[in-house]
Design a protein around this motif. Structure first.
Motif, PDB file in Angstrom:
ATOM      1  N   SER A  89       0.465  11.938  -1.309  1.00  0.00           N
ATOM      2  CA  SER A  89      -0.386  11.376  -2.328  1.00  0.00           C
ATOM      3  C   SER A  89      -2.007  11.327  -1.836  1.00  0.00           C
ATOM      4  O   SER A  89      -2.670  10.701  -2.517  1.00  0.00           O
ATOM      5  CB  SER A  89      -0.072  10.074  -2.730  1.00  0.00           C
ATOM      6  OG  SER A  89      -0.237   8.937  -1.789  1.00  0.00           O
ATOM      7  N   GLN A  90      -2.228  11.821  -0.689  1.00  0.00           N
ATOM      8  CA  GLN A  90      -3.557  11.410  -0.153  1.00  0.00           C
ATOM      9  C   GLN A  90      -3.994  10.319   0.069  1.00  0.00           C
ATOM     10  O   GLN A  90      -5.295   9.783  -0.463  1.00  0.00           O
ATOM     11  CB  GLN A  90      -4.466  12.566  -0.826  1.00  0.00           C
ATOM     12  CG  GLN A  90      -4.310  13.931  -0.502  1.00  0.00           C
ATOM     13  CD  GLN A  90      -3.102  14.592  -1.240  1.00  0.00           C
ATOM     14  OE1 GLN A  90      -2.914  14.293  -2.562  1.00  0.00           O
ATOM     15  NE2 GLN A  90      -2.177  15.433  -0.759  1.00  0.00           N
ATOM     16  N   GLY A  91      -3.003   9.315   0.069  1.00  0.00           N
ATOM     17  CA  GLY A  91      -3.462   7.587   0.125  1.00  0.00           C
ATOM     18  C   GLY A  91      -3.776   7.160  -1.303  1.00  0.00           C
ATOM     19  O   GLY A  91      -3.941   6.044  -1.142  1.00  0.00           O
ATOM     20  N   GLU A  92      -3.606   7.795  -2.321  1.00  0.00           N
ATOM     21  CA  GLU A  92      -4.072   7.298  -3.653  1.00  0.00           C
ATOM     22  C   GLU A  92      -2.602   6.404  -3.949  1.00  0.00           C
ATOM     23  O   GLU A  92      -2.866   5.475  -4.937  1.00  0.00           O
ATOM     24  CB  GLU A  92      -3.966   8.280  -4.697  1.00  0.00           C
ATOM     25  CG  GLU A  92      -4.467   8.067  -6.083  1.00  0.00           C
ATOM     26  CD  GLU A  92      -4.694   8.915  -7.037  1.00  0.00           C
ATOM     27  OE1 GLU A  92      -4.774   8.546  -8.203  1.00  0.00           O
ATOM     28  OE2 GLU A  92      -4.778  10.069  -6.810  1.00  0.00           O
ATOM     29  N   TYR A  93      -1.404   6.397  -3.618  1.00  0.00           N
ATOM     30  CA  TYR A  93      -0.346   5.901  -3.998  1.00  0.00           C
ATOM     31  C   TYR A  93       0.312   5.165  -2.899  1.00  0.00           C
ATOM     32  O   TYR A  93       0.360   5.674  -1.808  1.00  0.00           O
ATOM     33  CB  TYR A  93       0.817   6.784  -4.836  1.00  0.00           C
ATOM     34  CG  TYR A  93       0.061   7.362  -6.154  1.00  0.00           C
ATOM     35  CD1 TYR A  93      -0.050   6.591  -7.136  1.00  0.00           C
ATOM     36  CD2 TYR A  93      -0.074   8.721  -6.059  1.00  0.00           C
ATOM     37  CE1 TYR A  93      -0.884   7.247  -8.369  1.00  0.00           C
ATOM     38  CE2 TYR A  93      -0.632   9.329  -7.317  1.00  0.00           C
ATOM     39  CZ  TYR A  93      -0.866   8.569  -8.629  1.00  0.00           C
ATOM     40  OH  TYR A  93      -1.290   9.095  -9.544  1.00  0.00           O
ATOM     41  N   HIS A  94       0.810   4.085  -3.212  1.00  0.00           N
ATOM     42  CA  HIS A  94       1.499   3.214  -1.872  1.00  0.00           C
ATOM     43  C   HIS A  94       2.669   2.386  -2.443  1.00  0.00           C
ATOM     44  O   HIS A  94       2.877   2.477  -3.449  1.00  0.00           O
ATOM     45  CB  HIS A  94       0.324   2.358  -1.318  1.00  0.00           C
ATOM     46  CG  HIS A  94       0.092   1.140  -2.402  1.00  0.00           C
ATOM     47  ND1 HIS A  94      -1.155   1.158  -3.059  1.00  0.00           N
ATOM     48  CD2 HIS A  94       0.674  -0.024  -2.369  1.00  0.00           C
ATOM     49  CE1 HIS A  94      -1.059   0.345  -3.916  1.00  0.00           C
ATOM     50  NE2 HIS A  94      -0.214  -0.822  -3.342  1.00  0.00           N
ATOM     51  N   TYR A  95       3.293   1.944  -1.641  1.00  0.00           N
ATOM     52  CA  TYR A  95       4.462   1.130  -1.936  1.00  0.00           C
ATOM     53  C   TYR A  95       4.552   0.017  -0.865  1.00  0.00           C
ATOM     54  O   TYR A  95       3.785   0.168   0.140  1.00  0.00           O
ATOM     55  CB  TYR A  95       5.964   1.831  -1.957  1.00  0.00           C
ATOM     56  CG  TYR A  95       6.495   2.693  -0.521  1.00  0.00           C
ATOM     57  CD1 TYR A  95       7.182   1.980   0.248  1.00  0.00           C
ATOM     58  CD2 TYR A  95       5.814   3.793  -0.320  1.00  0.00           C
ATOM     59  CE1 TYR A  95       7.590   2.525   1.367  1.00  0.00           C
ATOM     60  CE2 TYR A  95       6.241   4.538   0.751  1.00  0.00           C
ATOM     61  CZ  TYR A  95       7.032   3.903   1.720  1.00  0.00           C
ATOM     62  OH  TYR A  95       7.335   4.366   2.821  1.00  0.00           O
ATOM     63  N   TRP A  96       5.126  -0.811  -1.083  1.00  0.00           N
ATOM     64  CA  TRP A  96       5.319  -2.152   0.002  1.00  0.00           C
ATOM     65  C   TRP A  96       6.831  -2.120   0.421  1.00  0.00           C
ATOM     66  O   TRP A  96       7.782  -2.049  -0.268  1.00  0.00           O
ATOM     67  CB  TRP A  96       5.090  -3.493  -0.753  1.00  0.00           C
ATOM     68  CG  TRP A  96       3.640  -3.465  -1.522  1.00  0.00           C
ATOM     69  CD1 TRP A  96       2.561  -3.068  -0.878  1.00  0.00           C
ATOM     70  CD2 TRP A  96       3.604  -4.262  -2.812  1.00  0.00           C
ATOM     71  NE1 TRP A  96       1.664  -3.564  -1.810  1.00  0.00           N
ATOM     72  CE2 TRP A  96       2.272  -4.156  -2.775  1.00  0.00           C
ATOM     73  CE3 TRP A  96       4.375  -4.917  -3.563  1.00  0.00           C
ATOM     74  CZ2 TRP A  96       1.469  -4.841  -4.004  1.00  0.00           C
ATOM     75  CZ3 TRP A  96       3.448  -5.410  -4.582  1.00  0.00           C
ATOM     76  CH2 TRP A  96       2.155  -5.648  -4.829  1.00  0.00           C
ATOM     77  N   GLU A  97       6.739  -2.132   1.784  1.00  0.00           N
ATOM     78  CA  GLU A  97       8.152  -2.241   2.483  1.00  0.00           C
ATOM     79  C   GLU A  97       8.282  -3.762   3.103  1.00  0.00           C
ATOM     80  O   GLU A  97       7.294  -4.190   3.664  1.00  0.00           O
ATOM     81  CB  GLU A  97       8.169  -1.320   3.437  1.00  0.00           C
ATOM     82  CG  GLU A  97       9.598  -1.112   3.828  1.00  0.00           C
ATOM     83  CD  GLU A  97       9.610   0.283   4.943  1.00  0.00           C
ATOM     84  OE1 GLU A  97       9.372   0.309   5.954  1.00  0.00           O
ATOM     85  OE2 GLU A  97       9.776   1.433   4.039  1.00  0.00           O
ATOM     86  N   SER A  98       9.358  -4.436   2.918  1.00  0.00           N
ATOM     87  CA  SER A  98       9.463  -5.762   3.347  1.00  0.00           C
ATOM     88  C   SER A  98      11.213  -5.773   3.768  1.00  0.00           C
ATOM     89  O   SER A  98      12.088  -5.588   2.685  1.00  0.00           O
ATOM     90  CB  SER A  98       9.096  -6.960   2.650  1.00  0.00           C
ATOM     91  OG  SER A  98       9.339  -8.086   3.466  1.00  0.00           O
TER      92      SER A  98
END
Length: 114
Positions: A89-98
């Protein structure tokens, strides 16, 4: 046009009523959507997430590393975790991990996930 007026009023109310260094959480290239009568707010220094009403009343002061919008009276939050970019996504999209997610009610009390 109606949405732009609402957002302007929201920003003004937020700036006037919060009297704290909070901003509205940025999502999808703009301010967070009102969901279940709340918006996410962010402490400008700590970058922690909290929750407020659309008129700027703080419900839960920013204290969470990551937090999802409220839905059916509860929100999924965590005090720790990492943000990761979605592959390709070339850094445009992200997600959180925990590994420490839990649910809260609108008073900030921890509740069972049901």
């Amino acid at each position: 046009m109606k949405n732009k007026i609402f957002l302007l009023a929201l920003l003004l109310c937020t700036a006037c009523n919060l009297n704290k260094p909070y901003t509205i959480y940025q999502y999808d290239n703009g301010d967070d959507y009102v969901k279940d009568g709340t918006i996410r707010i962010v402490d400008t220094k700590s970058k922690k997430i909290g929750y407020a009403t659309p008129d700027g009343k703080v419900l839960i002061a920013p204290q969470f590393a990551y937090g999802y919008p409220f839905e059916n009276g509860r929100a999924k939050v965590t005090y720790k975790g990492t943000q990761k970019a979605v592959e390709n996504s070339q850094g445009e999209y992200h997600y959180w991990e925990s590994d420490a997610w839990f649910y809260i009610d609108k008073q900030g009390h921890k509740i069972n996930s049901k």
